[in-house]
Write an enzyme that holds these catalytic residues in place. Structure first.
Site, mmCIF file in Angstrom:
data_model
loop_
_atom_site.group_PDB
_atom_site.id
_atom_site.type_symbol
_atom_site.label_atom_id
_atom_site.label_comp_id
_atom_site.label_asym_id
_atom_site.label_seq_id
_atom_site.Cartn_x
_atom_site.Cartn_y
_atom_site.Cartn_z
ATOM 1 N N HIS A 356 47.991 90.014 -33.698
ATOM 2 C CA HIS A 356 48.109 88.561 -33.831
ATOM 3 C C HIS A 356 49.426 87.970 -33.409
ATOM 4 O O HIS A 356 49.559 86.749 -33.358
ATOM 5 C CB HIS A 356 47.843 88.134 -35.277
ATOM 6 C CG HIS A 356 46.397 87.989 -35.577
ATOM 7 N ND1 HIS A 356 45.746 86.785 -35.483
ATOM 8 C CD2 HIS A 356 45.463 88.891 -35.917
ATOM 9 C CE1 HIS A 356 44.475 86.955 -35.787
ATOM 10 N NE2 HIS A 356 44.275 88.229 -36.056
ATOM 11 N N LYS A 546 50.114 72.241 -38.523
ATOM 12 C CA LYS A 546 50.111 73.708 -38.460
ATOM 13 C C LYS A 546 51.255 74.190 -39.340
ATOM 14 O O LYS A 546 52.039 73.380 -39.818
ATOM 15 C CB LYS A 546 50.310 74.185 -37.018
ATOM 16 C CG LYS A 546 51.497 73.501 -36.308
ATOM 17 C CD LYS A 546 51.644 73.928 -34.846
ATOM 18 C CE LYS A 546 50.615 73.357 -33.917
ATOM 19 N NZ LYS A 546 49.788 74.356 -33.281
ATOM 20 N N ARG A 547 51.362 75.507 -39.562
ATOM 21 C CA ARG A 547 52.506 76.005 -40.316
ATOM 22 C C ARG A 547 53.803 75.515 -39.680
ATOM 23 O O ARG A 547 53.890 75.335 -38.465
ATOM 24 C CB ARG A 547 52.496 77.538 -40.337
ATOM 25 C CG ARG A 547 51.465 78.139 -41.267
ATOM 26 C CD ARG A 547 51.656 77.677 -42.683
ATOM 27 N NE ARG A 547 52.783 78.345 -43.286
ATOM 28 C CZ ARG A 547 52.698 79.187 -44.317
ATOM 29 N NH1 ARG A 547 51.527 79.437 -44.876
ATOM 30 N NH2 ARG A 547 53.773 79.748 -44.821
ATOM 31 N N LYS A 552 57.094 77.083 -33.383
ATOM 32 C CA LYS A 552 56.098 76.037 -33.140
ATOM 33 C C LYS A 552 56.768 74.701 -32.787
ATOM 34 O O LYS A 552 56.110 73.760 -32.357
ATOM 35 C CB LYS A 552 55.178 75.878 -34.345
ATOM 36 C CG LYS A 552 54.233 77.078 -34.557
ATOM 37 C CD LYS A 552 53.367 76.881 -35.793
ATOM 38 C CE LYS A 552 52.474 78.066 -36.126
ATOM 39 N NZ LYS A 552 51.215 78.087 -35.350
ATOM 40 N N THR A 654 44.584 78.089 -32.790
ATOM 41 C CA THR A 654 43.182 77.690 -32.899
ATOM 42 C C THR A 654 43.103 76.204 -33.229
ATOM 43 O O THR A 654 42.100 75.570 -32.961
ATOM 44 C CB THR A 654 42.447 78.495 -33.997
ATOM 45 O OG1 THR A 654 43.220 78.458 -35.197
ATOM 46 C CG2 THR A 654 42.225 79.922 -33.556
ATOM 47 N N LYS A 658 40.397 73.075 -32.177
ATOM 48 C CA LYS A 658 39.744 72.145 -33.111
ATOM 49 C C LYS A 658 40.024 70.701 -32.702
ATOM 50 O O LYS A 658 39.132 69.850 -32.738
ATOM 51 C CB LYS A 658 40.241 72.397 -34.532
ATOM 52 C CG LYS A 658 39.946 73.789 -35.057
ATOM 53 C CD LYS A 658 40.589 73.962 -36.441
ATOM 54 C CE LYS A 658 41.066 75.362 -36.672
ATOM 55 N NZ LYS A 658 41.991 75.442 -37.822
HETATM 56 C C1 LIG Z 1 43.310 75.944 -37.714
HETATM 57 C C2 LIG Z 1 44.200 76.011 -38.860
HETATM 58 C C3 LIG Z 1 45.452 76.614 -38.734
HETATM 59 C C4 LIG Z 1 45.954 77.184 -37.425
HETATM 60 O O1 LIG Z 1 46.557 76.144 -36.699
HETATM 61 P P1 LIG Z 1 47.420 76.435 -35.377
HETATM 62 O O2 LIG Z 1 47.624 75.072 -34.823
HETATM 63 O O3 LIG Z 1 46.587 77.286 -34.492
HETATM 64 O O4 LIG Z 1 48.678 77.086 -35.812
HETATM 65 C C5 LIG Z 1 46.274 76.678 -39.842
HETATM 66 N N1 LIG Z 1 45.895 76.159 -41.026
HETATM 67 C C6 LIG Z 1 44.696 75.552 -41.185
HETATM 68 C C7 LIG Z 1 44.344 74.986 -42.515
HETATM 69 C C8 LIG Z 1 43.807 75.465 -40.116
HETATM 70 O O5 LIG Z 1 42.617 74.870 -40.292
#
Ligand SMILES: *Cc1c(COP(=O)(O)O)cnc(C)c1O
Length: 791
Positions: A356, A546-547, A552, A654, A658
């Site tokens: 990952h 995101k985190r 990032k 991911t 979305k």
């Molecule tokens: C999709 C998702 C992530 C991952 O987000 P990234 O933008 O890919 O880092 C993290 N937390 C939650 C709650 C998510 O739904």
């Protein structure tokens, strides 16, 4: 799937509410209604579940087990209702009864059993596997406390314990009869029995692993798979003999030591914490999970393990479950009496591995002494795997001694978990093309030289059932009206390409815009209610959720907003498309720098939102407590999706997918799966900027980047960096550590280097954002993320 009959459902629901509340229906609360609805749903699902489980017992098909230390599943009630095909009837009946479906759903405590993308990927895999009718199951830990709840107090992150089981959890079934013992510590004694050396693990500390199963419902099909989560308990309820001898504290201590194993999820994302308790957790769900799988297989196979690897796939999600390799070897050798070579062959055939991350600080390596002490027999096996591997390498590549050492499992006093996982798997995959390339050419290049056939690339995916059909029902309806509903069937997302011609259809684009407008208004209402900030739904919603992590680069976004603010102040009459910047995300509690970034964003928000000379054109919001249910509300409201990691650092992402399937345009670097998104939508429908991964790698290898040069030549940067330390945004505090990281520590993540191109692409995006055709193209060119993970 039998359809739900409205009148009988209404009757059953009223009856169930009265059962759970013990009162007349008219007296019931949303909590009662939630419990009743959950029970009705579970009754329906468990009937199919039983059938499915018996199919599983017969092992008619190959079974896949996803081992993961995190499953970030999100709320399940609505997902079950949608997957059952009850989503027409249930909301209608509730509405007729004068009840609020959203309020009922909100009673479900969102299970936060994961940190971010890694745990969410597993949840999406389970959803996809069941939707496609494959037998695939999850195996993890039932943490008593999930990821902390984030509050923002005085602009800072404050962590609150996540007691998600407080009111019980209706979607799990405890199976204490299927508990198993996990053994820690002690010593290994050898003995000759019938001329064979046997290994006896003694004086160990036993812990009871109790399974709780959560059903994973397929989509409009009869499949119901399982997510099995293990809870740690003391073997005896209470150590009465110790207690009777007067050692009260000791008796208590044994109990709490056992319970500690599944007490709490470690809150680090993409970071390794070498605590013994974490290693205990890793062995805990590996040992318990394998034990049940082996038992079930043997029951099917008349007590023999022959053929195990033809019927069972063990997939390990990152290296936390890498102990599957020595543990399966231990079972095959110590308990099933296989010879080493045969056992090794079966192990490697059964196990596959997804990597990952390439961040060096996230790669797991455990001190040898710690592994040896905690898992004496498992460690012996790791040692033997390593000895044979190094021998083989030295035999085949006698002139490559340095490389042979570099890829060994045991070196520098540590057990290298990624090496154990690669050596013990038949398949290793990265999670996007670029990430897989970096694994082959950099991180694991020495392994790639030895095992080229093992390396694959499987780009991450997300479930459109949750993140499009569930979270954006208006868009779903519009798409169905426009091109039919074939795209909603599992693995048919590429049918969305039928939308492409509609990018030029003014009527369609108008309807698409109306859906987006409604989603924005919905999010704005939530933010107004929870945070008291009023947003303009006609401004651009530019979102980064995101985190919070340096790589990032939320900081780049924040500095750019500071620059925009300065510009608006300097040129009050400039032509400026109104913008709303929305952030959300948690920082690991011990990650000081990331928490400073959260504070900075909130400080900027305070200043900007309260400045009446700009706040009709610029707003900044930090939405607290980002989790799956908050995410489901945010993604559909976005127009710009910020995916701005330093190139080469984000394995896939991911969130980017979305956002995209909800019609947001990606503004990002060529990193992770942004590359595949760019390929799918075409360069005209994405805003890219910044250094490439190769440029970043070159600077890192050969130097040549000096952040001070950028600072000295760009007055915009000078101004915002000075504002970090002169109290401009908050006269009570400054951001010295951020300032220092950029100028004194030479800006490891190339924030200043990418600033100019980031600012340029933002102004370009403002110019075209109202062009709804681009949004249509984004939905239509949907990158087909639901690949068949079992192929
Ligand atoms: C999709 C998702 C992530 C991952 O987000 P990234 O933008 O890919 O880092 C993290 N937390 C939650 C709650 C998510 O739904």
């Amino acid at each position: 799937m039998k359809t739900l009959e409205k009148a009988s459902f209404k009757k059953a629901f009223i009856k169930k509410v009265e059962e759970v509340s013990g009162e007349d229906f008219s007296e019931s609360t949303a909590q009662h209604q939630y419990e009743a609805l959950s029970e009705l749903v579970m009754e329906e699902i468990t009937a199919e579940w039983a059938v499915n489980n018996s199919r599983l017992h017969k092992m008619e098909e190959k079974q896949i087990y996803f081992f993961s230390i995190e499953f970030l599943i999100g709320r399940l009630l609505k997902a079950y209702i949608n997957n059952l095909g009850w989503d027409d009837v249930v909301p209608e009946v509730l509405c007729e009864l004068g009840l609020d479906y959203e309020a009922i759903q909100a009673k479900e405590h969102d299970p936060a059993l994961g940190n971010g993308g890694l745990g969410r990927l597993m949840a999406c895999f389970l959803d996809s596997t069941a939707a496609m009718g494959f037998p695939g199951h999850g195996n993890g830990i039932r943490y008593k406390f999930g990821l902390f709840e984030q509050k923002i107090i005085n602009n800072e992150q404050v962590e609150v314990a996540d007691n998600w089981l407080k009111n019980g959890y209706p979607f799990e079934i405890a199976k204490p009869d299927k508990s198993v013992i996990v053994k820690y510590k002690g010593n290994v004694r050898t003995e000759m029995v019938n001329g064979k050396l046997v290994f006896i693990h003694e004086n160990y500390e036993p812990v009871l692993a109790v399974p709780y199963d959560v059903p994973v419902q397929g989509y409009h099909n009869k499949t119901v798979n399982s997510l099995r989560l293990w809870s740690a308990q003391p073997v005896e309820d209470f150590d009465l003999s110790t207690f009777n001898q007067g050692h009260f504290l000791k008796a208590m201590q044994r109990r709490s030591e056992a319970e500690a194993i599944s007490q709490i999820l470690y809150p680090n994302d993409n970071g390794f914490e070498g605590k013994q308790l974490r290693l205990k957790q890793e062995y805990f769900f590996v040992c318990a999970g394998l034990k049940r799988i082996v038992r079930r297989y043997k029951k099917f196979n008349h007590g023999s393990m022959d053929g195990f690897s033809d019927k069972i796939c063990i997939h390990i999600n990152d290296t936390h479950p890498a102990l599957c390799v020595p543990e399966l070897m231990r079972i095959l050798i110590d308990e099933e009496n296989y010879e080493w070579d045969k056992a090794w062959d079966m192990t490697v055939k059964s196990i596959s591995f997804t990597n990952h991350t390439v961040l060096p600080e996230a790669l797991e390596k455990w001190p040898i002494d710690m592994v040896k002490e905690l898992l004496p027999r498992v460690y012996q096996i790791i040692e033997e795997i390593n000895r044979r591997f190094v021998n083989d390498m030295n035999w085949f590549y006698p002139d490559q001694e340095a490389r042979n050492y570099s890829i060994s499992i045991l070196k520098d006093g540590h057990v290298h978990m990624a090496h154990l996982a690669i050596i013990g798997s038949h398949s290793v995959n990265g999670v996007a093309e670029l990430h897989s390339k970096i694994l082959r050419e950099e991180t694991f290049k020495d392994f790639y030289a030895v095992f080229p056939e093992r390396f694959h690339s499987v780009t991450n995916g997300v479930t459109p059932r949750r993140f499009l059909m569930g979270s954006n029902p208006q868009l779903k309806t519009l798409l169905n009206e426009t091109i039919g509903d074939s795209w909603t069937m599992p693995n048919k997302l590429s049918s969305l390409e039928a939308l492409l011609p509609y990018a030029a259809d003014a009527a369609f684009c108008e309807k698409l815009g109306a859906v987006k407008r409604r989603n924005k208004a919905h999010l704005a209402a939530y933010i107004n209610k929870s945070q008291g900030i009023q947003l303009n739904p006609d401004s651009i919603f530019d979102i980064q959720v995101k985190r919070i992590h340096e790589y990032k680069r939320q900081l780049l976004n924040a500095l750019h907003i500071m620059y925009l603010y300065n510009t608006l102040k300097a040129y009050p009459n400039m032509d400026f498309v109104p913008k709303t910047y929305i952030f959300a995300g948690k920082a690991a509690p011990s990650y000081y720098y990331a928490k400073e970034v959260i504070r900075l964003i909130n400080v900027i928000a305070d200043k900007v939102n309260n400045d009446t000379t700009v706040n009709d054109r610029l707003k900044v919001v930090f939405v607290p407590n980002f989790n799956v249910s908050v995410a489901e509300m945010i993604y559909p409201a976005a127009e710009i999706s910020e995916q701005i990691s330093t190139a080469g650092k984000e394995a896939s992402g991911t969130g980017n997918m979305k956002f995209m399937m909800n019609g947001a345009i990606t503004l990002g670097t060529m990193d992770g799966a942004n590359v595949e998104i760019a390929e799918a939508v075409g360069m005209d429908n994405i805003f890219t900027f910044g250094l490439s991964d190769v440029e970043v790698a070159n600077y890192n290898a050969h130097g040549g980047y000096r952040s001070l040069d950028i600072y000295e030549s760009d007055p915009r940067i000078q101004e915002v960096l000075e504002q970090l330390i002169n109290g401009f945004f908050s006269n009570t505090s400054t951001f010295q550590s951020i300032y220092d990281s950029l100028l004194i520590h030479n800006d490891t993540y190339f924030v200043l280097k990418d600033f100019a191109s980031y600012a340029d692409i933002h102004s370009a995006s403002s110019a075209v954002y109202r062009d709804q055709k681009k949004m249509a193209a984004n939905v239509g060119c949907q990158y087909c993320t639901l690949r068949n993970v079992l192929k």
